[in-house]
Design an enzyme around this catalytic site. Structure first.
Site, short mmCIF file in Angstrom:
data_model
loop_
_atom_site.label_atom_id
_atom_site.label_comp_id
_atom_site.label_asym_id
_atom_site.label_seq_id
_atom_site.Cartn_x
_atom_site.Cartn_y
_atom_site.Cartn_z
N GLU A 3 -13.62 5.79 -6.03
CA GLU A 3 -12.51 4.70 -5.75
C GLU A 3 -11.93 4.86 -7.25
OE1 GLU A 3 -11.62 3.32 -3.09
OE2 GLU A 3 -13.27 4.44 -1.96
N TRP A 25 -9.39 7.12 -6.98
CA TRP A 25 -8.21 6.72 -6.16
C TRP A 25 -6.91 6.00 -7.15
CZ3 TRP A 25 -5.90 7.92 -1.70
CH2 TRP A 25 -6.78 8.54 -0.86
N TRP A 42 13.49 -0.18 10.25
CA TRP A 42 12.70 -1.66 9.90
C TRP A 42 13.48 -2.68 10.41
CZ3 TRP A 42 8.18 -0.37 8.21
CH2 TRP A 42 7.95 0.85 7.32
N ASN A 63 -10.39 -5.08 -0.46
CA ASN A 63 -9.51 -3.83 0.10
C ASN A 63 -9.39 -3.58 1.44
OD1 ASN A 63 -8.23 -1.16 -0.59
ND2 ASN A 63 -10.18 -0.40 0.40
N TRP A 94 7.66 -1.83 4.26
CA TRP A 94 6.72 -1.66 3.38
C TRP A 94 6.76 -2.27 1.78
CZ3 TRP A 94 6.71 1.08 -1.15
CH2 TRP A 94 7.63 2.14 -1.15
N TRP A 146 0.68 0.94 -0.46
CA TRP A 146 1.45 0.47 0.60
C TRP A 146 2.03 1.80 1.18
CZ3 TRP A 146 2.42 -3.76 3.13
CH2 TRP A 146 2.06 -4.98 2.62
P1 FAD Z 1 -14.10 -1.50 -6.38
O1 FAD Z 1 -14.22 -1.15 -4.86
O2 FAD Z 1 -15.09 -2.00 -7.03
O3 FAD Z 1 -13.45 -0.33 -7.05
C1 FAD Z 1 -13.26 0.06 -8.34
C2 FAD Z 1 -11.98 0.22 -8.95
O4 FAD Z 1 -11.75 1.37 -8.12
C3 FAD Z 1 -10.91 -0.82 -8.59
O5 FAD Z 1 -11.34 -2.12 -9.38
C4 FAD Z 1 -9.74 -0.28 -8.58
O6 FAD Z 1 -9.13 0.06 -9.77
C5 FAD Z 1 -10.31 1.14 -8.03
N1 FAD Z 1 -9.58 1.30 -6.47
C6 FAD Z 1 -10.53 0.83 -5.46
N2 FAD Z 1 -9.83 1.40 -4.26
C7 FAD Z 1 -8.51 1.54 -4.73
C8 FAD Z 1 -7.49 2.11 -4.04
N3 FAD Z 1 -7.65 2.17 -2.62
N4 FAD Z 1 -6.54 2.63 -4.54
C9 FAD Z 1 -6.55 2.86 -6.00
N5 FAD Z 1 -7.48 2.23 -6.72
C10 FAD Z 1 -8.62 1.91 -6.19
N6 FAD Z 1 -5.58 -1.98 -6.50
C11 FAD Z 1 -5.02 -2.59 -7.68
O7 FAD Z 1 -5.65 -2.21 -8.72
N7 FAD Z 1 -3.81 -3.04 -7.83
C12 FAD Z 1 -3.03 -3.19 -6.80
O8 FAD Z 1 -1.82 -3.76 -7.05
C13 FAD Z 1 -3.24 -2.79 -5.34
N8 FAD Z 1 -2.68 -3.06 -4.31
C14 FAD Z 1 -3.05 -2.43 -3.02
C15 FAD Z 1 -2.20 -2.78 -2.00
C16 FAD Z 1 -2.77 -2.32 -0.84
C17 FAD Z 1 -1.88 -2.63 0.49
C18 FAD Z 1 -4.06 -1.69 -0.51
C19 FAD Z 1 -4.55 -1.27 0.68
C20 FAD Z 1 -4.70 -1.41 -1.51
C21 FAD Z 1 -4.31 -1.71 -2.94
N9 FAD Z 1 -5.25 -1.62 -4.08
C22 FAD Z 1 -4.76 -2.29 -5.35
C23 FAD Z 1 -6.24 -0.84 -4.17
C24 FAD Z 1 -7.76 -1.69 -3.91
O9 FAD Z 1 -7.56 -2.87 -2.76
C25 FAD Z 1 -7.95 -2.34 -5.33
O10 FAD Z 1 -7.97 -1.77 -6.22
C26 FAD Z 1 -9.45 -3.13 -4.73
O11 FAD Z 1 -9.62 -4.03 -3.66
C27 FAD Z 1 -10.09 -3.85 -6.09
O12 FAD Z 1 -11.17 -4.57 -5.79
P2 FAD Z 1 -12.55 -4.00 -6.67
O13 FAD Z 1 -12.17 -4.05 -8.22
O14 FAD Z 1 -13.66 -4.85 -6.31
O15 FAD Z 1 -12.62 -2.64 -6.13
#
Ligand code: FAD
Length: 499
Positions: free
Chosen positions: A295, A298, A326, A361, A379, A402
């Protein structure tokens, strides 16, 4: 504090550290290099809204920034230095400090948006021309976006091979310790630009104070970040591979806003996670650790995409989506923003976002899919709402995610994957606890209808105190009809992909 110097050193050459998205002391290469230079250090943060090419922070991120700066000011004070705040054009302010304070070196950690890179490059060029040492460092990512390449020397567009190549490339460097003492340099009063107080930056809302709940939930700053990581590695990593999809309990690390503002580095996360795995200190299994690091991967991939496609937040990565029909529907958009779509899991997510500045997420994917596919709203409109309301609003991850949901991105979800909100709710919030928490008017419904109140028998609704259309809305669109329309629209796009 014994052994700590204060920033009263006023003569001789100084080193300026320009802090931006790296608001921490530990594993901060620019700060460490400044301290190692042996010169007194001037640490500066500039709130620059003058460069209109750089996207201004959204309201929730500004709220976070206030707390982050406050904590960093204190941490620097404890070590003998200060964090001086300015508001205005970065280049002018830096030039002013350099001239007035005898600065001979300027260090910073890199940013990756196109406008930010252009600004940094111009400043570096000017500094070098003026005989000032200018050095930049990587603190935000495990791998620089240009370092990870395919065998044919091109950028990756698919996550799995990107992450494999990144991991094969090298083990991330060990994080740097926080400097114990910093010899600070006070700024002279000959400056033309006046430093500002944190209050003068006016980053927090006042009337109304919509951040009241956020204040109880979050602790911006380096200590808050370390606390969340410890908590996560001590508990939730165990079963993360499965549980990360569950919004009804604390199943993820909640590190995203801390990472956004650089209160913790991915290298620190990597090192602590690896250590916890190797020492067996956590009960989590290898799959859980790998999934968690993927993650973080990602996030790296999102920056890799932003670097190769700077318009990530404003243009379709796949050009064929430019023809997508759209819809402009302010009423539907408002229902989505306010969490009043009539689909409980969507409404819970949107209300979680509004109240806490964050959303789980899985639910981010559900609400984004709903906006794009059920309501057929562009989007970019959703990306912008998230940008304003998320404390972790990130220039790379937000836009990439997005586009991923829309199907227009690199390695995106196929357009025909349309999340069914009821099934998603039943699968990932099986007892409806998440919905009950954020949509309290539905709290009295039994589990079998909590995700589809319109299917509840009349007496069940009455007992729960619900009058559909009055105190909770009917669904704004029918799932089946909306899905069919979206599929038809997506199918009308040309099949070829361009980036
Ligand atoms: P954990 O599951 O603990 O993951 C650890 C770290 O991994 C996160 O803090 C984050 O930095 C990274 N990470 C995890 N999932 C993703 C992912 N899918 N894409 C990129 N990095 C990821 N994340 C943001 O940091 N900023 C945003 O503006 C953002 N916008 C999003 C918009 C949409 C529509 C979606 C579907 C996802 C978005 N995310 C974003 C990704 C993700 O949802 C969040 O990073 C995550 O929910 C953060 O929670 P956590 O720190 O507990 O994640």
């Amino acid at each position: 504090m014994q052994g700590v110097l204060t920033d009263t050193d006023v003569a001789g050459e100084a080193c300026l550290v320009w802090l931006r998205d790296d608001l921490r002391l530990a594993d901060n290469p620019a700060l460490t290099a400044a301290v190692a230079s042996g010169k007194p250090v001037i640490a500066v943060f500039i709130f620059d809204q003058a460069n209109t090419a750089i996207r201004p922070l959204g309201a929730a991120a500004r709220w976070w920034l206030h707390g982050s700066l406050e904590r960093l000011q204190q941490a620097l004070r404890d070590r003998g230095a200060s964090l001086v705040l300015f508001k205005g054009p970065s280049a002018t302010i830096l030039a002013d400090i350099i001239k007035a304070a005898g600065v001979s070196a300027v260090f910073w950690n890199r940013r990756y948006g196109a406008a930010e890179r252009a600004q940094d490059a111009a400043i570096k060029e000017k500094l070098k021309a003026d005989g000032i040492e200018a050095r930049s460092f990587n603190s935000h990512l495990l791998y620089e976006p240009w370092e990870v390449k395919t065998k044919t020397d091109t950028a990756f567009k698919v996550f799995t091979p990107f992450w494999r190549a990144a991991r094969e490339k090298s083990v991330p460097a060990a994080p740097l310790p926080a400097p114990q003492a910093i010899r600070g340099r006070a700024l002279p009063d000959t400056l033309s630009m006046r430093p500002v107080t944190l209050a003068e930056l006016a980053l927090r809302p006042e009337k109304p104070n919509w951040a009241a709940e956020m204040e109880t939930l979050w602790q911006p700053g380096e200590d808050g970040a370390a606390g969340n990581l410890d908590l996560f590695l001590g508990e939730a990593i165990n079963g993360y591979g499965e549980n990360r999809n569950r919004p009804d309990f604390r199943s993820t690390s909640r590190l995203s806003p801390h990472l956004r503002f650089g209160e913790i580095s991915p290298r620190q996360i990597w090192a602590s996670t690896t250590l916890a795995f190797e020492s067996g200190a956590s009960a989590g299994k290898e799959r859980d650790f790998d999934k968690f690091l993927a993650e973080v991967g990602w996030r790296e991939f999102s920056y890799h995409l932003l670097y190769q496609f700077p318009a990530l937040a404003s243009a379709n990565f796949q050009g064929r989506f430019d023809a997508f029909p759209w819809r402009h529907n302010p009423e539907h958009l408002k229902a989505w923003q306010q969490g009043r779509t009539g689909y409980p899991i969507v409404d819970a997510g949107m209300r979680e976002l509004w109240r806490t500045g964050w959303m789980h997420n899985r639910v981010r994917m559900i609400v984004a899919s709903f906006l794009i596919k059920h309501l057929m709203i562009d989007w970019r409109v959703g990306e912008d709402w998230f940008w304003n309301t998320l404390v972790d609003a990130d220039p790379a991850s937000n836009a990439a995610s997005w586009q991923w949901v829309a199907g227009s991105g690199a390695d995106a979800a196929p357009y025909y994957r349309i999340f069914a909100p009821v099934l998603q709710g039943e699968k990932f919030d099986p007892k409806g606890e998440y919905v009950r928490h954020y949509v309290p008017e539905l709290a009295g419904l039994p589990n079998d209808v909590i995700h589809k109140p319109w299917e509840a028998a009349h007496p069940v609704l009455t007992r729960a105190g619900i009058r559909l259309g009055t105190n909770y809305p009917h669904p704004v669109v029918s799932h089946i009809e909306a899905r069919d329309k979206a599929l038809a629209a997506f199918k009308s796009l040309s099949p070829e992909t361009t980036a």
